[in-house]
Design an enzyme around this catalytic site. Sequence first.
Site, PDB file in Angstrom:
ATOM      1  N   CYS A 111       0.758  -1.158  -0.029  1.00 26.37           N
ATOM      2  CA  CYS A 111       0.053   0.124   0.033  1.00 26.37           C
ATOM      3  C   CYS A 111       0.874   1.480  -0.159  1.00 26.37           C
ATOM      4  CB  CYS A 111      -0.936   0.015   1.161  1.00 26.37           C
ATOM      5  SG  CYS A 111      -2.234  -1.283   1.196  1.00 26.37           S
ATOM      6  N   HIS A 235      -3.191   7.176   2.428  1.00 27.20           N
ATOM      7  CA  HIS A 235      -3.861   6.016   2.028  1.00 27.20           C
ATOM      8  C   HIS A 235      -5.015   5.580   2.564  1.00 27.20           C
ATOM      9  CE1 HIS A 235      -4.020   2.016   0.909  1.00 27.20           C
ATOM     10  NE2 HIS A 235      -3.897   1.424   2.314  1.00 27.20           N
ATOM     11  N   ASN A 265     -10.173   0.132  -0.087  1.00 20.53           N
ATOM     12  CA  ASN A 265      -8.722  -0.045  -0.171  1.00 20.53           C
ATOM     13  C   ASN A 265      -8.275  -0.550  -1.417  1.00 20.53           C
ATOM     14  OD1 ASN A 265      -5.946  -0.416   0.366  1.00 20.53           O
ATOM     15  ND2 ASN A 265      -6.279  -1.168   2.350  1.00 20.53           N
TER      16      ASN A 265
END
Length: 308
Positions: A111, A235, A265
């Site tokens: 990520c 994020h 996500n």
Amino acid sequence: MKVKITGTGSCLPKLRVTNDDLGQIMETSDEWIRSRTGITARHIAVEETTTGMSTEAADKALKNAEISAEDVDIIIAATVSADKHLPGLACEVQKNIGAENAVAFDINAACSGFLFALDTAALYLEHGGYQHALVIGAETLSKMMDWTDRSTCVLFGDGAGAAFLTASEEGGILSQSVGSNGEKWEVLSCPKGGYLQMNGQEVFKFAVRTVPLCVEDALEKAGMKADDVDLFLLHQANVRILQSVAKRLKQPEEKFPMNMNECGNTSAASLPILMAQLDEQGRFHRGNKVVLSGFGAGLTWGATIIEW
């Protein structure tokens, strides 16, 4: 020499899957997912591929920057879900967009990937050997999910985002701060040929503790304070994480734009998709101070300060 972002682009799959849709195939509900994560829907690739979405996002970024693919010197793609083991995603995008003069390679930092790729591209440009870079974050995480495990599959989505960087005499990237802790790799992992596994509580604790420290370190390197920042792009993992980070930095939540409600996500694609959407909405203005911060498997984390 400084480095500026002069173009952005993104791509999301056509299929939008809501929490209610997931409730039809597993024991979950919109209220359960939304109250814990802030997510109401995500986009899932059916016909789309990681390469195809990356190519579309790259084309949009180049068009936004008003530059030809032939002028791109370097392409760096961040992903954990490329369509093939070989060649790398960046090389496939290079072919698809016609960037025949570019050098291309991939980065895997989960990520945090786009942020690591952005910093790497900036170093190439700052060194003086290159003038233009295309940085991509792209994922098709749906193929790595156990769709019977509601603790993981409801969180993630697919998509791609891209940013075009150019060497500049002013503004641009002001500072970076990155880190990793391999001893904690087990809290978020995906074995080869298997499904993604996550200890949600450990990831949450890691993020709310580490991200503010990382952001503060990057701000200190840039000679800035949190109050000087116009927007914090984090994020898009969980609304509670972003709210906790905002509280620890003593900043209003209005400075933390979110798109996880519609995208979920998207791992390495998270930051560039959000940035491209905000750019399209006209949210960035010349001279704005923007923080980009990512965190994820590895464990990895980072923060970059940008003057738009």
